[in-house]
Scaffold this motif. Structure first.
Motif, PDB file in Angstrom:
ATOM      1  N   ALA A  14       0.900  -1.199  -0.113  1.00 49.82           N
ATOM      2  CA  ALA A  14      -0.006   0.100  -0.031  1.00 49.82           C
ATOM      3  C   ALA A  14       0.918   1.376   0.246  1.00 49.82           C
ATOM      4  O   ALA A  14       1.954   1.238   0.876  1.00 49.82           O
ATOM      5  CB  ALA A  14      -0.853   0.060   1.046  1.00 49.82           C
ATOM      6  N   GLY A  15       0.255   2.311  -0.816  1.00 49.35           N
ATOM      7  CA  GLY A  15       1.494   3.402  -1.279  1.00 49.35           C
ATOM      8  C   GLY A  15       2.231   3.419  -1.852  1.00 49.35           C
ATOM      9  O   GLY A  15       3.221   4.109  -2.258  1.00 49.35           O
ATOM     10  N   GLY A  16       2.569   2.188  -2.360  1.00 52.96           N
ATOM     11  CA  GLY A  16       3.629   2.001  -3.539  1.00 52.96           C
ATOM     12  C   GLY A  16       3.215   2.105  -4.766  1.00 52.96           C
ATOM     13  O   GLY A  16       2.120   2.527  -5.157  1.00 52.96           O
ATOM     14  N   TYR A  63     -11.135   8.646  -9.438  1.00 52.54           N
ATOM     15  CA  TYR A  63     -10.692   8.204  -8.453  1.00 52.54           C
ATOM     16  C   TYR A  63      -9.327   7.971  -8.578  1.00 52.54           C
ATOM     17  O   TYR A  63      -8.317   8.028  -7.631  1.00 52.54           O
ATOM     18  CB  TYR A  63     -11.439   6.720  -8.101  1.00 52.54           C
ATOM     19  N   VAL A  64      -8.781   8.170  -9.756  1.00 58.14           N
ATOM     20  CA  VAL A  64      -7.242   7.814 -10.016  1.00 58.14           C
ATOM     21  C   VAL A  64      -6.404   9.153 -10.271  1.00 58.14           C
ATOM     22  O   VAL A  64      -5.376   9.231 -10.452  1.00 58.14           O
ATOM     23  CB  VAL A  64      -6.880   6.800 -11.046  1.00 58.14           C
ATOM     24  N   LYS A  65      -7.197   9.960 -10.830  1.00 58.71           N
ATOM     25  CA  LYS A  65      -6.551  11.253 -11.075  1.00 58.71           C
ATOM     26  C   LYS A  65      -5.570  12.015 -10.097  1.00 58.71           C
ATOM     27  O   LYS A  65      -6.035  11.970  -9.041  1.00 58.71           O
ATOM     28  CB  LYS A  65      -7.819  12.227 -11.393  1.00 58.71           C
ATOM     29  N   GLY A  66      -4.655  12.250 -10.791  1.00 54.40           N
ATOM     30  CA  GLY A  66      -3.506  12.766  -9.827  1.00 54.40           C
ATOM     31  C   GLY A  66      -2.678  11.736  -9.158  1.00 54.40           C
ATOM     32  O   GLY A  66      -1.480  11.977  -8.657  1.00 54.40           O
ATOM     33  N   ARG A  67      -2.911  10.332  -9.225  1.00 55.45           N
ATOM     34  CA  ARG A  67      -2.205   9.365  -8.842  1.00 55.45           C
ATOM     35  C   ARG A  67      -1.509   8.488  -9.755  1.00 55.45           C
ATOM     36  O   ARG A  67      -0.327   7.861  -9.776  1.00 55.45           O
ATOM     37  CB  ARG A  67      -2.879   8.576  -7.799  1.00 55.45           C
ATOM     38  N   LEU A  83       1.184   3.672 -11.750  1.00 54.02           N
ATOM     39  CA  LEU A  83       0.440   3.810 -10.646  1.00 54.02           C
ATOM     40  C   LEU A  83       1.164   4.238  -9.647  1.00 54.02           C
ATOM     41  O   LEU A  83       2.227   3.780  -9.200  1.00 54.02           O
ATOM     42  CB  LEU A  83      -0.532   2.491 -10.618  1.00 54.02           C
ATOM     43  N   HIS A  84       0.718   5.111  -8.672  1.00 54.90           N
ATOM     44  CA  HIS A  84       1.341   5.762  -7.570  1.00 54.90           C
ATOM     45  C   HIS A  84       0.114   5.622  -6.379  1.00 54.90           C
ATOM     46  O   HIS A  84      -0.996   5.636  -6.646  1.00 54.90           O
ATOM     47  CB  HIS A  84       1.708   7.109  -7.946  1.00 54.90           C
ATOM     48  N   ARG A  85       0.927   5.682  -5.030  1.00 56.02           N
ATOM     49  CA  ARG A  85      -0.242   5.598  -3.855  1.00 56.02           C
ATOM     50  C   ARG A  85      -1.187   4.683  -3.908  1.00 56.02           C
ATOM     51  O   ARG A  85      -2.448   5.219  -3.773  1.00 56.02           O
ATOM     52  CB  ARG A  85      -0.500   7.140  -3.474  1.00 56.02           C
ATOM     53  N   GLN A  86      -1.040   3.596  -4.527  1.00 58.51           N
ATOM     54  CA  GLN A  86      -2.060   2.550  -4.303  1.00 58.51           C
ATOM     55  C   GLN A  86      -2.587   2.032  -2.925  1.00 58.51           C
ATOM     56  O   GLN A  86      -1.957   2.100  -2.131  1.00 58.51           O
ATOM     57  CB  GLN A  86      -1.673   1.316  -5.148  1.00 58.51           C
ATOM     58  N   ASN A  87      -3.615   1.725  -3.002  1.00 56.79           N
ATOM     59  CA  ASN A  87      -4.327   1.008  -1.815  1.00 56.79           C
ATOM     60  C   ASN A  87      -4.986  -0.234  -2.053  1.00 56.79           C
ATOM     61  O   ASN A  87      -5.340  -0.700  -3.130  1.00 56.79           O
ATOM     62  CB  ASN A  87      -5.519   2.047  -1.256  1.00 56.79           C
ATOM     63  N   ASP A 116     -12.648  -1.897 -29.293  1.00 60.49           N
ATOM     64  CA  ASP A 116     -12.665  -3.104 -30.001  1.00 60.49           C
ATOM     65  C   ASP A 116     -11.897  -4.211 -29.737  1.00 60.49           C
ATOM     66  O   ASP A 116     -12.388  -5.701 -30.053  1.00 60.49           O
ATOM     67  CB  ASP A 116     -12.289  -2.587 -31.230  1.00 60.49           C
ATOM     68  N   TYR A 117     -10.812  -3.981 -29.106  1.00 58.08           N
ATOM     69  CA  TYR A 117      -9.802  -5.239 -28.680  1.00 58.08           C
ATOM     70  C   TYR A 117      -9.364  -4.846 -27.097  1.00 58.08           C
ATOM     71  O   TYR A 117      -9.389  -3.787 -26.729  1.00 58.08           O
ATOM     72  CB  TYR A 117      -8.679  -4.986 -29.581  1.00 58.08           C
ATOM     73  N   TRP A 118      -9.119  -6.043 -26.608  1.00 57.70           N
ATOM     74  CA  TRP A 118      -8.818  -5.961 -25.188  1.00 57.70           C
ATOM     75  C   TRP A 118      -7.694  -7.103 -25.024  1.00 57.70           C
ATOM     76  O   TRP A 118      -7.545  -8.165 -25.661  1.00 57.70           O
ATOM     77  CB  TRP A 118      -9.865  -6.403 -24.300  1.00 57.70           C
ATOM     78  N   GLY A 119      -6.725  -6.755 -24.125  1.00 56.45           N
ATOM     79  CA  GLY A 119      -5.579  -7.636 -23.734  1.00 56.45           C
ATOM     80  C   GLY A 119      -6.069  -8.795 -22.600  1.00 56.45           C
ATOM     81  O   GLY A 119      -7.082  -8.785 -22.320  1.00 56.45           O
ATOM     82  N   GLN A 120      -5.244  -9.655 -22.310  1.00 58.67           N
ATOM     83  CA  GLN A 120      -5.567 -10.632 -21.439  1.00 58.67           C
ATOM     84  C   GLN A 120      -5.486 -10.316 -19.880  1.00 58.67           C
ATOM     85  O   GLN A 120      -5.929 -10.976 -18.956  1.00 58.67           O
ATOM     86  CB  GLN A 120      -4.513 -11.825 -21.743  1.00 58.67           C
ATOM     87  N   GLY A 121      -5.106  -9.136 -19.707  1.00 59.60           N
ATOM     88  CA  GLY A 121      -4.916  -8.533 -18.474  1.00 59.60           C
ATOM     89  C   GLY A 121      -3.646  -8.986 -17.876  1.00 59.60           C
ATOM     90  O   GLY A 121      -2.787  -9.797 -17.809  1.00 59.60           O
ATOM     91  N   THR A 122      -3.322  -8.182 -16.545  1.00 63.92           N
ATOM     92  CA  THR A 122      -2.125  -8.350 -15.565  1.00 63.92           C
ATOM     93  C   THR A 122      -2.820  -8.181 -14.369  1.00 63.92           C
ATOM     94  O   THR A 122      -3.192  -7.002 -13.991  1.00 63.92           O
ATOM     95  CB  THR A 122      -0.866  -7.673 -16.176  1.00 63.92           C
ATOM     96  N   GLN A 123      -2.301  -8.967 -13.500  1.00 71.35           N
ATOM     97  CA  GLN A 123      -2.787  -8.841 -12.081  1.00 71.35           C
ATOM     98  C   GLN A 123      -2.100  -7.727 -11.266  1.00 71.35           C
ATOM     99  O   GLN A 123      -0.851  -8.015 -11.075  1.00 71.35           O
ATOM    100  CB  GLN A 123      -2.775 -10.258 -11.562  1.00 71.35           C
ATOM    101  N   VAL A 124      -2.511  -7.158 -10.561  1.00 76.06           N
ATOM    102  CA  VAL A 124      -1.925  -6.125  -9.557  1.00 76.06           C
ATOM    103  C   VAL A 124      -2.623  -6.144  -7.987  1.00 76.06           C
ATOM    104  O   VAL A 124      -3.796  -6.358  -8.101  1.00 76.06           O
ATOM    105  CB  VAL A 124      -2.134  -4.749 -10.146  1.00 76.06           C
ATOM    106  N   THR A 125      -1.795  -6.602  -7.174  1.00 72.08           N
ATOM    107  CA  THR A 125      -2.163  -6.832  -5.890  1.00 72.08           C
ATOM    108  C   THR A 125      -1.505  -5.831  -4.933  1.00 72.08           C
ATOM    109  O   THR A 125      -0.115  -5.999  -4.926  1.00 72.08           O
ATOM    110  CB  THR A 125      -1.944  -8.300  -5.490  1.00 72.08           C
ATOM    111  N   VAL A 126      -2.298  -5.418  -4.075  1.00 71.42           N
ATOM    112  CA  VAL A 126      -2.022  -4.080  -3.236  1.00 71.42           C
ATOM    113  C   VAL A 126      -2.172  -4.719  -1.925  1.00 71.42           C
ATOM    114  O   VAL A 126      -3.203  -5.032  -1.644  1.00 71.42           O
ATOM    115  CB  VAL A 126      -2.673  -2.770  -3.444  1.00 71.42           C
ATOM    116  N   SER A 127      -0.964  -4.890  -1.255  1.00 71.92           N
ATOM    117  CA  SER A 127      -1.127  -5.414   0.026  1.00 71.92           C
ATOM    118  C   SER A 127      -1.087  -4.315   1.318  1.00 71.92           C
ATOM    119  O   SER A 127      -0.602  -3.257   0.951  1.00 71.92           O
ATOM    120  CB  SER A 127       0.211  -6.564   0.492  1.00 71.92           C
ATOM    121  N   SER A 128      -1.915  -4.646   2.195  1.00 66.68           N
ATOM    122  CA  SER A 128      -1.937  -3.703   3.262  1.00 66.68           C
ATOM    123  C   SER A 128      -0.659  -3.761   4.490  1.00 66.68           C
ATOM    124  O   SER A 128       0.058  -4.555   4.175  1.00 66.68           O
ATOM    125  CB  SER A 128      -3.312  -3.802   4.019  1.00 66.68           C
TER     126      SER A 128
END
Length: 128
Positions: A14-16, A63-67, A83-87, A116-128
């Protein structure tokens, strides 16, 4: 055919900070807008931000503007999401998406269904 491949996800405290990449391939990228979305477990796809391929226009969710910051490197056909200051509530699978236009007039879009097109995604896990 357009292909989008996300990378850069992982575990962050968190915060990273983290930088995601989306490598795009295919025709007519110059007539596209690239969007970032995320989906938390049990929730709908949520708009994070978008950038026109030219880079002239960007848009972010409140929600993410500025971060978070979206940028692109046209020489590498890659779009980035910093991504900055994640929670912990932002733990999600992050997707990039591409929407194409028939002319050079390209505008940002904020709805998952508009793309029209999407990627497969990437997981982001934010720990507390």
């Amino acid at each position: 055919q357009v292909h989008l491949v996300e990378s850069g996800g992982g575990l962050v405290q968190a915060g990273g900070s983290l930088r995601l990449s989306c490598a795009a391939s295919g025709p007519f990228l110059s007539r596209s807008v690239m969007g970032w979305f995320r989906q938390a477990p049990g929730k709908e796809h949520e708009f994070v931000g978008a950038i026109t391929w030219s880079g002239r226009s960007t848009d972010y969710s409140d929600y993410v503007k500025g971060r978070f910051t979206i940028s692109r490197d046209n020489a590498k056909n890659t779009v980035y999401l910093q991504l900055h200051r994640q929670n912990p509530e932002e733990t999600a699978v992050y997707y990039c998406a591409a929407k194409f236009f028939s002319s050079s007039r390209v505008v940002v879009a904020a709805m998952w269904e508009e793309y029209d097109y999407w990627g497969q995604g990437t997981q982001v896990t934010v720990s507390s």
